[in-house]
Write a protein that holds these residues in place. Structure first.
Motif, PDB file in Angstrom:
ATOM      1  N   ARG A  59       1.026  -1.260  -0.176  1.00 14.21           N
ATOM      2  CA  ARG A  59      -0.010   0.112  -0.100  1.00 14.21           C
ATOM      3  C   ARG A  59       1.028   1.207   0.033  1.00 14.21           C
ATOM      4  NH1 ARG A  59      -2.573   0.273   4.902  1.00 14.21           N
ATOM      5  NH2 ARG A  59      -1.213  -1.008   5.721  1.00 14.21           N
ATOM      6  N   LEU A  60       0.516   2.257  -0.820  1.00  7.52           N
ATOM      7  CA  LEU A  60       1.509   3.417  -1.114  1.00  7.52           C
ATOM      8  C   LEU A  60       1.056   4.538  -0.783  1.00  7.52           C
ATOM      9  CD1 LEU A  60       2.264   2.204  -4.733  1.00  7.52           C
ATOM     10  CD2 LEU A  60       3.405   1.488  -2.563  1.00  7.52           C
ATOM     11  N   ARG A  61       1.938   5.503  -0.248  1.00  8.55           N
ATOM     12  CA  ARG A  61       1.548   6.795  -0.376  1.00  8.55           C
ATOM     13  C   ARG A  61       1.863   7.505  -1.595  1.00  8.55           C
ATOM     14  NH1 ARG A  61       5.837   8.794   4.372  1.00  8.55           N
ATOM     15  NH2 ARG A  61       5.276  10.931   3.448  1.00  8.55           N
ATOM     16  N   THR A  62       1.150   8.419  -2.133  1.00  9.78           N
ATOM     17  CA  THR A  62       1.495   9.096  -3.516  1.00  9.78           C
ATOM     18  C   THR A  62       2.892   9.618  -3.679  1.00  9.78           C
ATOM     19  OG1 THR A  62       0.658  10.973  -2.887  1.00  9.78           O
ATOM     20  CG2 THR A  62      -0.986   9.560  -3.787  1.00  9.78           C
ATOM     21  N   ALA A  63       3.467   9.753  -4.909  1.00 11.65           N
ATOM     22  CA  ALA A  63       4.800  10.122  -5.021  1.00 11.65           C
ATOM     23  C   ALA A  63       4.887  11.850  -4.454  1.00 11.65           C
ATOM     24  CB  ALA A  63       5.118  10.187  -6.529  1.00 11.65           C
ATOM     25  N   GLU A  64       3.693  12.560  -4.768  1.00 12.39           N
ATOM     26  CA  GLU A  64       3.506  13.877  -4.087  1.00 12.39           C
ATOM     27  C   GLU A  64       3.776  14.183  -2.647  1.00 12.39           C
ATOM     28  OE1 GLU A  64       1.745  13.409  -8.408  1.00 12.39           O
ATOM     29  OE2 GLU A  64       1.627  12.354  -6.490  1.00 12.39           O
ATOM     30  N   ALA A  68       6.579  15.718  -0.794  1.00 14.56           N
ATOM     31  CA  ALA A  68       6.302  16.726   0.298  1.00 14.56           C
ATOM     32  C   ALA A  68       6.824  16.665   1.620  1.00 14.56           C
ATOM     33  CB  ALA A  68       4.664  16.672   0.300  1.00 14.56           C
ATOM     34  N   GLU A  69       6.896  15.299   2.093  1.00 14.38           N
ATOM     35  CA  GLU A  69       7.718  15.120   3.382  1.00 14.38           C
ATOM     36  C   GLU A  69       9.157  15.372   3.252  1.00 14.38           C
ATOM     37  OE1 GLU A  69       7.884  12.227   7.186  1.00 14.38           O
ATOM     38  OE2 GLU A  69       7.034  11.197   5.342  1.00 14.38           O
ATOM     39  N   PHE A  70       9.865  14.971   2.259  1.00 10.59           N
ATOM     40  CA  PHE A  70      11.064  15.703   1.988  1.00 10.59           C
ATOM     41  C   PHE A  70      11.432  17.170   1.994  1.00 10.59           C
ATOM     42  CE2 PHE A  70      12.326  11.398   0.666  1.00 10.59           C
ATOM     43  CZ  PHE A  70      13.555  11.406   0.724  1.00 10.59           C
ATOM     44  N   GLU A  71      10.166  17.993   1.604  1.00  5.15           N
ATOM     45  CA  GLU A  71      10.112  19.346   1.482  1.00  5.15           C
ATOM     46  C   GLU A  71      10.043  19.906   2.861  1.00  5.15           C
ATOM     47  OE1 GLU A  71       8.786  21.119  -2.509  1.00  5.15           O
ATOM     48  OE2 GLU A  71       7.308  19.642  -1.481  1.00  5.15           O
ATOM     49  N   CYS A 101      11.540  10.194  -8.048  1.00  3.56           N
ATOM     50  CA  CYS A 101      12.962  10.489  -8.354  1.00  3.56           C
ATOM     51  C   CYS A 101      12.767  11.807  -9.237  1.00  3.56           C
ATOM     52  CB  CYS A 101      13.586   9.475  -8.930  1.00  3.56           C
ATOM     53  SG  CYS A 101      14.087   8.144  -7.954  1.00  3.56           S
ATOM     54  N   ARG A 102      11.948  11.729 -10.302  1.00  2.78           N
ATOM     55  CA  ARG A 102      11.680  13.028 -11.069  1.00  2.78           C
ATOM     56  C   ARG A 102      11.221  14.211 -10.396  1.00  2.78           C
ATOM     57  NH1 ARG A 102       9.496   8.975 -14.747  1.00  2.78           N
ATOM     58  NH2 ARG A 102      11.068   8.216 -16.015  1.00  2.78           N
ATOM     59  N   LEU A 103      10.621  13.833  -9.329  1.00  2.00           N
ATOM     60  CA  LEU A 103       9.991  15.275  -8.671  1.00  2.00           C
ATOM     61  C   LEU A 103      10.943  15.817  -7.666  1.00  2.00           C
ATOM     62  CD1 LEU A 103       6.504  13.998  -7.604  1.00  2.00           C
ATOM     63  CD2 LEU A 103       6.764  16.110  -9.079  1.00  2.00           C
ATOM     64  N   MET A 104      11.766  14.932  -7.014  1.00  2.98           N
ATOM     65  CA  MET A 104      12.878  15.509  -6.508  1.00  2.98           C
ATOM     66  C   MET A 104      13.831  15.974  -7.122  1.00  2.98           C
ATOM     67  SD  MET A 104      13.092  13.713  -3.223  1.00  2.98           S
ATOM     68  CE  MET A 104      14.488  12.568  -2.637  1.00  2.98           C
TER      69      MET A 104
END
Length: 310
Positions: A59-64, A68-71, A101-104
């Motif tokens: 079960r996944l959290r969305t990439a966004e 957002a947590e990294f931010e 990765c692309r968002l990061m």
């Protein structure tokens, strides 16, 4: 079901935890650990979390949400140098990993935080390259054994050739590997343990761990050990030694609990005290000053365990 509804665990760290009291030798200090998904679709018979806690479905959290947590960490915990992604197998959903990765990269977070994650050895080279660009410096992989029959016995679902290809590709991509190996799996003997140690040296990960099998209650490994009469623990108190560390609770016809502990201790010394490995570490530290701090922080507890363990 919707994991995005949960608050960031890093918010809890910010409020309640002194992160400087904790470190992991493979990561820069200080670091924090997050989970971006629960469960694992694979069938390894010894693995505790999917069988006992979170299930076989991933079960996944969305990439966004993950980005957002990294931010949040960058903005609110500026002293953090690395994020550990502790999903059982982050790369079980490669499309999501690539999106993360692309968002990061797009948001420049890859320049501000390093991160590492757990993976399987079927990860492809192209994905490694993208993950490296996004800030991933380390992958933790369960090689487990250097004997194919034993891998099959544990439903690991990988081949020795996949492990070799993975090791080759990580070096090519410039990503470090922490390799995990287990002694005492079904079919293990002192001879197969030596083959596994030789395999570990062949793969040459940056770091390696050698541990006895822990057949946790609720796992297939526990059921196997119980049915075979291999469990030597009378109560759950017997699963720990006096200082709180794990106790080895199985005796097989081929390997006693003491044999397993001794073989793990010998394997660690054999792996880490090789001139080839010591030279590699010295070379690594001269190339990357960050590795000096990371390695130095690890040396004291490591050698205390290696040589002074009672």
């Amino acid at each position: 079901k919707n994991l995005d509804e949960l608050p960031f665990i890093s918010e809890v760290y910010k409020k309640h935890l002194n992160i400087r009291k904790y470190f992991f030798s493979a990561a820069l200090f200080p670091m924090v650990m997050i989970i971006t998904g629960r469960g694992c679709p694979h069938r390894c018979f010894f693995c505790n979390y999917p069988q006992v806690f979170s299930g076989r479905r991933y079960r996944l959290r969305t990439a966004e949400n993950v980005v957002a947590e990294f931010e949040y960490i960058v903005k609110n915990m500026p002293d953090v140098k690395e994020v550990a992604i502790e999903d059982d197998t982050l790369t079980a959903d490669l499309d999501r990993v690539k999106k993360i990765c692309r968002l990061m990269i797009q948001k420049g977070l890859n320049k501000k935080l390093r991160w590492y994650a757990n993976t399987r050895v079927n990860l492809d080279y192209e994905s490694m390259v993208l993950m490296k660009e996004a800030g991933c410096h380390l992958l933790i992989a369960g090689y487990e054994s250097g004997v194919q029959e034993i891998l099959n016995n544990t439903k690991k679902g990988i081949t020795l050739e996949q492990s070799r290809e993975f090791a080759k590709n990580t070096k090519k991509a410039g990503i470090l590997v922490h390799g995990c190996f287990i002694f005492g799996l079904p079919g293990d003997t002192k001879e197969t343990i030596q083959k596994t140690l030789s395999f570990a040296k062949e793969l040459s990960p940056d770091t390696a761990q050698f541990f006895p099998l822990m057949p946790y209650p609720g796992t297939e490994a526990y059921q196997w050990a119980k049915e075979k009469g291999y469990l030597n623990a009378k109560t759950y108190k017997d699963w720990l030694i006096k200082d709180g560390h794990h106790n080895t609770v199985i005796d097989t016809p081929e390997l006693s609990a003491k044999d397993l502990i001794d073989e793990c201790d010998k394997a660690r010394k054999d792996f880490y005290l090789r001139p080839k490995y010591i030279f590699y570490k010295l070379k690594q530290m001269t190339k990357d000053p960050k590795e000096i701090t990371r390695t130095a922080k690890s040396i004291k507890p490591f050698f205390k365990h290696l040589f002074l363990k009672k």
